[in-house]
Design an enzyme around this catalytic site. Structure first.
Site, short mmCIF file in Angstrom:
data_model
loop_
_atom_site.label_atom_id
_atom_site.label_comp_id
_atom_site.label_asym_id
_atom_site.label_seq_id
_atom_site.Cartn_x
_atom_site.Cartn_y
_atom_site.Cartn_z
N GLY A 272 -12.95 5.67 -6.93
CA GLY A 272 -13.91 5.93 -5.95
C GLY A 272 -13.24 6.80 -4.78
N ALA B 168 -10.43 7.98 -4.81
CA ALA B 168 -9.54 9.39 -5.08
C ALA B 168 -10.64 10.62 -5.30
CB ALA B 168 -8.96 8.99 -6.49
N THR B 169 -11.72 10.28 -6.08
CA THR B 169 -12.63 11.16 -6.34
C THR B 169 -13.44 11.86 -4.93
OG1 THR B 169 -14.14 9.67 -7.43
CG2 THR B 169 -12.84 10.84 -8.94
N ASP C 264 -14.91 21.24 -2.57
CA ASP C 264 -15.70 21.78 -1.46
C ASP C 264 -15.13 22.94 -0.67
OD1 ASP C 264 -18.17 20.59 -2.20
OD2 ASP C 264 -17.94 18.89 -0.79
N THR D 48 -5.06 12.13 9.53
CA THR D 48 -5.85 11.21 10.61
C THR D 48 -6.85 10.41 9.61
OG1 THR D 48 -6.60 11.10 12.60
CG2 THR D 48 -7.52 13.03 11.02
N ALA E 151 -0.99 8.23 17.04
CA ALA E 151 -1.68 9.74 17.43
C ALA E 151 -2.93 9.73 17.39
CB ALA E 151 -0.94 10.68 16.34
N ASP E 152 -3.65 10.54 18.64
CA ASP E 152 -4.84 10.71 18.81
C ASP E 152 -5.67 11.62 17.84
OD1 ASP E 152 -4.97 8.93 21.10
OD2 ASP E 152 -3.91 10.32 22.20
N CYS F 238 13.11 16.80 -4.40
CA CYS F 238 12.21 15.88 -4.76
C CYS F 238 11.80 15.67 -6.32
CB CYS F 238 10.87 15.88 -3.80
SG CYS F 238 9.82 14.40 -3.88
N HIS G 24 13.04 16.47 1.91
CA HIS G 24 12.44 17.68 1.79
C HIS G 24 12.85 18.59 3.17
CE1 HIS G 24 9.30 17.63 -1.19
NE2 HIS G 24 9.21 16.26 -0.95
N GLU H 259 13.00 21.79 2.99
CA GLU H 259 12.01 22.94 3.24
C GLU H 259 11.01 22.65 4.24
OE1 GLU H 259 10.00 20.67 -0.22
OE2 GLU H 259 12.16 20.91 0.84
#
EC number: 6.3.5.3
Length: 1295
Positions: free
Chosen positions: A306, A308-309, A317, A385, A677-678, A1135, A1260, A1262
Site C-alpha cells: 500500500g 510502496a504503490t 504523477d 522529509t 531538520a526542519d 555499491c 558512494h 560520487e
C-alpha cells in the site's frame, strides 16, 4: 514445472522472532527451518547445461547453515493468479543468461516446522501467522505450486440487462461489482443506456464507476454547499483556486495536470546526448514540479504494498507531467492510531479494538514505511522529509463523546521534480496518433482502488478490499522513467505528445483521460494490452491497477524512434490503440470478436449530476486541561515518548537520502547525525547552488476543538519549517493541501468547509501563498463489531500542508544544530501573541485530555513579517541555529537543538509568564534562534522594524556540556542531563527497530546515543581537497572516455558521470543492452565504472544477476575479460556495481581473494553518513589519500563483507587489498553498528585488486564529490568535496 531448492532464507534472529510470535500465540512450536524454493515453468525440458546454469543462477544471498529439512511443510508463495515482481525480474535475468526456455520463474518460502503437539486448527492459525493473505497463499506440498502457472481461457464480457430488467439491474451490478455509485449516478446511467438503446457491459459500468469515483472526480470538493440552511457562494475547490487567482506569480501550471509546476532556476542540467551518449551540461530554465498524494485505504489493508504503490503512483504523477518530467526527491508521512508496542505500552494508549480486515497501527508502522522507502530506494529517489503522528482516544469533540483516531491511516507520498520549460504544457494529440501503454503487464490486482478508497473502511465487502490491494515493482518504474528521460532530453524532438500515469481505475481511467484531455476519442484493441494472466475478463484487463504503467500518445512517424528507446532501456510497451477525431471510445476484443466498450466520451466523462451537500455546524464544548498531578519531570518524559515528538531514526535510515548527488539538506543534522531538520533542500543541478526546498505542516488534533485553527496552523507550521532556507519573496512558496475527512460524520462537513475557507479565502491570500495542487480523501472512518457493540473510529479532520519553494542559495540553509563554543544568545520568537493555549497539544494527548483553547495563527501579518525577517537573517548569515516550535512546544524545540549540538542549554523561561507548563508545552507558532552575542542589537533592531518586538524573548545560552537547565529567574525548574533526555527521546525508535530489525544492531545504536563524550564525525585529511591534481591533464584538452555502465534498475549513473566529467573525462552512457546487442563495445574505453542502484531489483542477490548475465553470455564475457586484462585500464565498482564486479572475480587478474557482499547484519537497508578511513593499499584511485578519515554516503541493503573463513579474511588483509574501513567517531576501526552500518569484519568496505587498477567500494564517493551534497561538513571546505580526489586520481593515472 521444475522445482529447485534454494538457500536458507532466515537468519537465527529471524527464526527466533518467529518462535517468539508462536509462543505469544500459544502455539507449541519446537523448531522452524526456512529455505527458498524455486519453481520454473519451462517451454521445453532443460538439458544438463541449462539446468546447471539455472542452478548457479538460483544460488545467491548470504551463506547460512543449511540442513536437511525436518518437520511439516508450510509453503508460502504468491497467490495463484498473480505474478510477483521477483518473478518478472528473475525471469528477465534467466533470459539474459541464455535460458529462453524459462517461461517464468517464481519463488516460494518453505517453512519446515517441528510441532508435533499442534492440532489441525492450530496449524491453520500458524499458517495465517506466516503469510500475508492479501498477497500470498499457503500450500502443504511443493507440487501444489503448479497452480502458480495454471493457464485459463479468457473470460468473456458480461452484459447487464438494463433494457430487460430496468434500473434494478444497475442497482444489483452496483452491489455485486462494488461500484460505490450514488443513486443519481444510477439514474444517469439508466437514462444514458436507455437513450443509446443497448445494455451496458460490466466493463463499461466499472470504467464509469472508477472515472467518477470520489477518489477521481473529487465530488465533495466540487459540490454545491448549504450550511446551517444557508447556501454557500463557493465550492471547496473554488476557494482553493482563489489562492491562485489572488497570487498567480511564479505558477506555470495548476489544477490541470498530474502535478503542478512553478518557476525554477536557470542551471546546467547534466545528461547524455541522444546521438553519442556523451554526458554534458545543458544550460536551461529548469522548473519545479510539486505533487503530494495519499494512499490510505491500500495501506490499511496491506501496509508494505500500500505504501510502496502510494510512493510509486506519486512518482509516476511527476514523470507524467507536461510532456515528460524528472522526479527528484520525495517525502513520506503517516498518521495512525496508537502503536502499543509490546512491552513498551504508554500510559495514554488504550486498546479500543479494530476491524479484522485492517491491520494494526503497529503493523502499519512496521511495514508501511519499509514499503514506501523500498520503492523510493529502488527507483532512485531520495526521501528527505516527512511526518509521523499517532492519535487514538475517546474524546468529547464536536459530536460529543466518541472514538477519534486513525484506524484508517493517512499514508502521504509526495515530492519535487524538474521539467523543461518547453514541456510544461502538454502537446496536441493528432488524429491517428498511436496510443501506447508503457510498463508492466496487466495482472489481476488492485481492482477497484478508486471506488474502494472512496468508501469508509467497513462498508465494502472484504473480498473487494482483497481485490484492491496492489503490487509494487519499482525497478520496472525506473526503466519506464529512463524512457521518459530519453524522450524529454531530446527537447523539441521529444516524441511524447501527451502522457498520463496509470493509477486508480487502471487503463479504464487513464486512457479515456488521455484522449479526452487531448480533445480526441480513441479506438483500442483489448488483446494488444500486455497481459500476464490470460484468463482475465475484459473488465479485469481494462480496469486492473497493475502498477508502473504510463499511457501516452506518440505520432506514427516517431514510433520507430520510441521503439528503439524502449528496447535499449528494456522497458516493455505496446501500441493498444489510436486517436480518433470522433469523441468516442471503443474497445475491440479480437478473441471473442466483440466490442466490450462502445461509448460516446460524454457519457463516461460528461456532466454527471453535481453533488449537493447539506451540513450542520457543531462546536466542541472544550474543557480546561486538568493539571492535577501533572509534574514537570514526568510531563517531559511522556512528551518525549510521544511518536509525533520522539526520534524518528527508524523511519529515516531505511531510506536513501543521497542518490542523485543533489541532496543539500536531509533529515540528519550535524556531526552527530540527529534527525531534526526542519525541511529538505536539493540543489537544482550538479553545477549550481540554486535549489528547491520542501517542508510539511500538520496539526490534525487541533481540529477536534477548532477546524479552522487546525488548518491555519498547518499552513503556519509549513512556513516556519521553511523559514531558515534562503528563499526570498514569500510568494515563491507554493503549497500542496491534502485534506482527509470523514465526510457525512456529524459536524465534519461543516468543519471541512470552515477549514477550507480559512485557508483558501483568508490566510493564504493574506500571506501571498498559492495552493496549486492537492488531494482529498473523504472516507476517514472505520466501522466494526466489538462483541455485541458496534464501534466507529473517526479520524480528526486532517490537513497536511506541504510547502515548496525555489531556493536562492542552498548553502545558506540553517539547521537546529547549536554552536556552544561561541558567545551566543538563544531567542524565542513567539507568534502566539502571549497565548499559551494547551488544547490538543502533545501534553494534553499524553495525559488523555483534549483541553479547550487551541493554538492558532494569531496574526497573519506577524507571520509574514516573521518570514521576511528570517529571510534577511539567513541571507546575511546571522543565524547560527534555527528550529521551529511545533509538537511538544518550546521544551521539545530546545531539547532537539541541544541534541543536534551535543551540548547543554541554560534557559530562563521566567519572562514567558508564571505558568511553566503552559510556557513550555504550548504549540503556538514560533521558533528559537541562536545568534552571536555581537549581533544581538542589530538583529533586535530588525525585529523592531518589522513590528515583532513583542514577539522576541531572550531565553539564555547554549553551553558546552551535558546539562539541560530550565529556570524562572534564579529559581530552578528543571535540570537533567541532555544524554538522559536524548535517550528518552530515542526509545520509541529503538523499540520499533528491535521489533523490526536485528535487535543486536538496534541495541548497539541505542547504546551509542548514550555516549556523552562522542566527538561526532571527526574529519582528518592527508591532502588538500582544493588541490586539483587533474588540472594539468585537463589543460591539455584530451578527455579520455569513461564507460558509465548501467543495467536495468541502476540509478546512480548521472552523478557518477558528473564526477568523472569534472575530473576531465568524457563520460559516455553505456547500457548493458548496448553490449548485448553489439551497439557498443568496451574497446574504446580506458576506464569502466559500474554504478549503484538495484540491477534487476537485486532479486537473485545484489549485483549477482547483473554479473551472471555477463558470465553466461560468451561474447560479453570475453569483452569484459579483455578489458580487465588490458594494461593501463582502470575500473571502479560502486555499491551495486561493487557487488556486481565482486562476482566477476574470475575475469579480473588479482581478484581471486575478493569477498562477497551480502545482506547487512541489521537485515535492513541502511542509509547512513558514515566515517571511513583510507587504508594503505594498491588502489590507484586512492593514491595520496591514505590515512584520511572522511565522511561518505552509504546506501545499501547488502554490503556486508562475507569471507569463507578466518584464513580467507587474513589473506585479504595480508595481500593489501583493503582500501577503505569503517571507523567510529573516535577514529577506531569498528564492527559496531551504526558506525559500521553493515557489520563487515574489520570494518572492510572497499577492496582493490593486486594491481590496484580495479577498486570496489560499497559507499558512494560520487554522491559527495561536491561539498554541498554532504549531510554535514567542516565549514572551511570549498566547492569540491575531498572525494573529488578519487576521480582526479583516475584522470592523473591516465596521463
Amino acid at each position: 514445472m521444475e522445482i529447485l531448492r534454494g538457500s536458507p532464507a532466515l537468519s537465527a534472529f529471524r527464526i527466533n522472532k518467529l518462535l517468539v510470535r508462536c509462543r505469544d500465540a500459544r502455539l507449541a512450536v519446537d523448531d522452524i527451518y526456512a529455505e527458498y524454493i524455486h519453481f520454473a515453468d519451462v517451454s521445453a525440458a532443460l538439458d544438463e547445461d541449462a539446468l546447471s546454469r539455472l542452478q548457479r543462477l538460483l544460488k545467491y544471498g548470504p551463506s547460512l547453515a543449511e540442513h536437511q529439512p525436518q518437520g511439516r511443510l508450510l509453503l508460502v508463495t504468491p497467490r495463484p493468479g498473480t505474478r510477483s515482481p521477483w518473478s518478472s525480474k528473475a525471469t528477465d535475468i534467466a533470459h539474459n543468461c541464455g535460458l529462453p526456455q524459462i517461461k517464468r520463474l517464481e519463488r516460494g518460502l518453505a517453512y519446515y516446522i517441528q510441532a508435533p503437539q499442534l492440532s489441525e486448527p492450530q496449524w491453520g492459525y500458524l499458517a495465517a501467522l506466516l503469510h500475508d493473505r492479501m498477497m500470498e497463499t499457503v500450500f502443504t506440498r511443493l507440487e501444489e505450486a503448479a497452480a502458480l502457472f495454471a493457464q485459463h481461457a479468457p473470460a468473456p464480457v458480461t452484459l447487464v440487462d438494463v433494457l430487460g430488467e430496468g434500473r434494478g439491474a444497475l442497482e444489483a451490478a452496483n452491489l455485486a461489482l462494488g461500484l460505490a455509485l450514488a443513486q443519481d449516478e444510477i439514474d444517469y446511467l439508466f437514462a444514458a443506456f436507455t437513450r443509446l438503446g443497448r445494455n451496458p457491459s460490466d466493463v463499461e459500468l466499472y470504467m464509469f464507476a472508477q472515472a467518477n469515483s470520489e477518489h477521481c472526480r473529487h465530488k465533495i470538493f466540487n459540490a454545491d454547499w448549504v450550511i446551517d440552511g444557508q447556501p454557500q457562494a463557493k465550492s471547496l475547490f473554488k476557494m482553493i483556486k482563489n489562492t491562485f487567482e489572488q497570487t498567480p506569480e511564479y505558477v506555470l501550471s495548476a489544477y490541470k495536470d498530474n502535478a503542478s509546476v512553478m518557476e525554477g532556476s536557470a542551471v546546467g542540467r547534466f545528461f547524455p546526448d541522444a546521438q553519442a551518449g556523451r554526458y554534458d551540461y545543458h544550460q536551461e530554465a529548469t522548473h519545479i514540479l510539486m505533487k503530494v498524494e495519499t494512499h490510505n485505504h491500500p495501506t490499511a489493508i496491506s501496509p508494505w504494498p500500500g505504501a510502496a504503490t502510494g510512493s510509486g503512483g506519486e512518482i509516476r504523477d511527476e514523470g507524467a507531467t507536461g510532456r515528460g518530467a524528472k522526479p527528484k526527491a520525495g517525502l513520506v508521512g503517516f498518521s495512525v492510531s496508537n502503536l502499543r508496542i509490546p512491552g513498551f505500552e504508554q500510559p495514554w494508549e488504550e486498546d479500543f479494538g479494530r476491524p479484522e480486515r485492517i491491520v494494526s497501527a503497529l503493523d502499519i508502522m512496521t511495514d508501511g514505511p519499509l514499503g514506501g522507502a523500498a520503492f523510493n530506494n529502488e527507483f532512485g529517489r531520495p526521501a528527505l522529509t516527512g511526518y509521523f503522528r499517532t492519535y487514538e482516544e475517546r474524546v468529547d469533540s464536536h459530536n460529543g463523546v466518541e472514538l477519534r483516531g486513525y484506524h484508517k491511516p493517512v499514508m502521504l507520498a509526495g515530492g519535487i521534480g524538474n521539467i523543461r520549460a518547453s514541456h510544461v504544457q502538454k502537446g496536441e494529440i493528432s488524429v491517428g496518433a498511436k496510443l501506447i501503454v508503457l510498463g508492466g503487464p496487466a495482472m489481476n490486482i488492485g481492482l477497484g482502488g478508486g471506488a474502494a478508497s472512496s468508501m469508509a473502511s467497513g462498508q465494502s465487502d472484504a473480498d473487494l478490499d482483497f481485490a484492491s490491494v496492489q503490487r509494487d515493482n519499482p525497478e520496472m518504474e525506473r526503466r519506464c522513467q529512463e524512457v521518459i528521460d530519453r524522450c524529454w532530453q531530446r527537447g523539441e524532438e521529444n516524441p511524447i505528445l501527451f502522457i498520463h500515469d496509470v493509477g486508480a481505475g487502471g487503463l479504464s481511467n487513464a486512457m479515456p483521460e488521455l484522449v479526452s484531455d487531448g480533445g480526441r476519442g480513441g479506438r483500442f484493441q483489448l488483446r494488444e494490452i500486455p497481459n500476464d494472466e490470460p484468463g482475465m475478463s475484459p473488465l479485469e484487463v481494462w480496469c486492473n491497477e497493475s502498477q508502473e504503467r504510463y499511457v501516452m500518445a506518440v505520432a506514427p512517424e516517431r514510433l520507430a524512434e520510441f521503439d528503439a528507446i524502449c528496447r535499449r532501456e528494456c522497458a516493455p510497451y505496446a501500441v493498444i490503440g489510436e486517436a480518433t477525431d470522433a469523441l468516442h471510445l471503443s474497445l475491440d476484443d479480437a478473441h471473442y470478436d466483440n466490442r466490450p466498450i462502445d461509448l460516446p466520451l460524454d457519457v463516461l466523462l460528461g456532466k454527471t449530476p453535481k453533488m449537493q451537500r447539506e451540513a450542520v455546524s457543531l462546536q466542541a464544548a472544550g474543557f480546561p486541561l486538568n493539571r492535577d498531578g501533572i509534574k514537570l519531570a514526568e510531563a517531559i518524559n511522556r512528551v518525549l515518548h510521544l511518536p509525533a515528538v520522539a526520534e524518528k531514526t527508524f523511519l529515516i535510515t531505511i531510506g536513501d537520502r543521497s542518490v542523485t548527488g543533489m541532496v543539500a539538506r536531509d533529515q540528519m543534522v550535524g556531526p552527530w547525525q540527529v534527525p531534526v531538520a526542519d525541511c529538505a533542500v536539493t540543489t537544482a543541478s550538479l553545477d549550481s547552488y540554486y535549489g528547491e526546498a520542501m517542508s510539511l505542516g500538520e496539526r490534525a488534533p487541533v481540529a477536534l476543538l477548532n477546524f479552522a485553527a487546525s488548518a491555519r496552523l498547518a499552513v503556519g507550521e509549513a512556513l516556519t519549517n521553511l523559514a531558515a532556507t534562503h528563499i526570498g519573496d514569500i510568494k515563491r512558496v507554493k503549497l500542496s493541501a491534502n485534506w482527509m475527512a470523514a465526510a457525512g460524520h456529524p459536524g465534519e462537513d461543516a468543519g471541512l468547509y470552515q477549514a477550507v475557507k480559512a485557508v483558501g479565502e483568508e490566510l493564504c491570500p493574506a500571506l501571498g501563498l498559492t495552493i496549486p495542487v492537492g488531494k482529498d480523501s473523504m472516507s476517514m472512518k472505520t466501522r466494526w463489531q466489538h462483541g455485541a457493540e458496534s464501534r466507529e473510529m473517526t479520524a480528526p479532520l486532517s490537513l497536511v500542508i506541504t510547502a515548496f519553494a525555489r531556493v536562492e542559495d542552498v548553502r545558506a540553509t540553517v539547521t537546529p544544530q547549536l554552536q556552544p563554543a561561541r558567545d551566543n544568545v538563544l531567542l524565542l520568537i513567539d507568534l502566539g501573541a502571549g497565548h499559551h493555549a494547551l488544547g490538543a497539544t502533545a501534553l494534553a494527548q499524553v495525559y488523555r485530555q483534549l483541553g479547550d483553547e487551541t493554538s492558532d495563527v494569531r496574526d497573519a501579518g506577524q507571520l509574514a513579517a516573521f518570514f521576511r525577517v528570517m529571510q534577511q537573517l539567513v541571507a546575511q548569515g546571522w543565524l547560527l541555529a534555527y528550529h521551529d516550535r511545533a509538537d511538544g512546544g518550546l521544551l521539545v524545540t530546545l531539547a532537539e537543538m541541544a541534541f543536534a549540538g551535543h551540548c547543554g542549554i541554560d534557559a530562563d523561561i521566567g519572562p514567558l509568564g508564571d505558568d511553566a507548563l503552559a510556557a513550555l508545552f504550548n504549540e503556538e507558532l514560533g521558533a528559537v534562534i541562536q545568534i552571536d552575542e555581537a549581533d544581538r542589537d542589530a538583529i533586535t533592531a530588525l525585529f523592531h522594524q518589522e513590528g515583532l518586538a513583542d514577539c522576541l524573548h531572550y531565553l539564555g545560552t547554549a553551553q558546552p556540556g551535558d546539562r539541560f537547565i530550565l529556570r524562572a529567574g534564579e529559581r530552578s525548574l528543571y535540570s537533567e542531563s541532555r544524554t538522559t533526555l536524548r535517550t528518552w527521546w530515542a526509545e520509541t525508535s529503538w523499540q520499533m527497530q528491535r521489533l523490526r530489525d536485528n535487535p543486536e544492531s538496534a541495541d548497539q545504536e541505542h547504546a551509542s546515543r548514550q555516549d556523552d563524550n562522542d566527538p561526532g564525525l571527526t574529519v582528518a585529511l592527508s591532502f588538500d581537497p582544493k588541490d586539483d591534481i587533474a588540472a594539468p591533464f585537463i589543460a591539455k584538452g584530451a578527455r579520455p572516455k569513461v564507460a558509465v555502465l548501467r543495467e536495468q534498475g541502476v540509478n546512480s549513473h548521472v552523478e557518477m558521470a558528473a564526477a568523472f566529467h569534472r575530473a576531465g573525462f568524457e563520460a559516455i552512457d553505456v547500457h548493458m543492452s548496448d553490449l548485448f546487442t553489439g551497439v557498443q563495445t568496451l574497446e574504446g574505453f580506458h576506464t569502466l565504472v559500474a554504478c549503484g542502484g538495484f540491477s534487476y531489483g537485486d532479486v537473485l542477490g545484489a549485483g549477482e544477476g547483473w554479473a551472471k548475465s555477463v558470465l553466461f553470455n560468451l561474447r560479453v564475457r570475453d569483452e569484459f575479460e579483455a578489458f580487465f586484462h588490458r594494461p593501463q585500464t582502470l575500473a571502479l565498482g560502486v555499491c551495486n556495481g561493487c557487488q556486481m564486479m565482486s562476482n566477476l572475480r574470475e575475469l579480473i587478474p588479482g581478484a581471486e581473494l575478493w569477498p562477497r557482499f551480502v545482506r547487512n547484519k541489521s537485515e535492513r537497508f541502511e542509509a547512513r553518513f558514515s566515517l571511513v578511513e583510507v587504508t594503505q593499499s594498491q588502489s590507484l584511485l586512492l593514491q595520496g589519500m591514505v590515512g584520511s578519515r572522511l565522511p561518505i554516503a552509504v546506501s545499501h541493503g547488502e554490503g556486508r563483507v562475507e569471507v569463507r573463513d578466518a584464513a580467507h579474511l587474513a589473506a585479504i588483509e595480508h595481500a593489501g587489498l583493503v582500501a577503505l574501513r569503517y571507523v567510529d567517531n573516535y577514529g577506531k576501526v569498528t564492527e559496531n553498528y551504526p558506525a559500521n552500518p553493515n557489520g563487515s569484519p574489520n570494518g572492510i568496505t572497499a577492496v582493490t585488486n593486486a594491481s590496484g587498477r580495479v577498486t570496489l567500494t560499497m559507499p558512494h564517493p560520487e554522491r559527495v564529490f561536491r561539498t554541498v551534497s554532504h549531510s554535514w561538513h567542516p565549514a572551511e571546505w570549498g566547492e569540491d568535496g575531498p572525494w573529488m580526489r578519487l576521480f582526479r586520481n583516475a584522470r592523473k593515472q591516465l596521463g
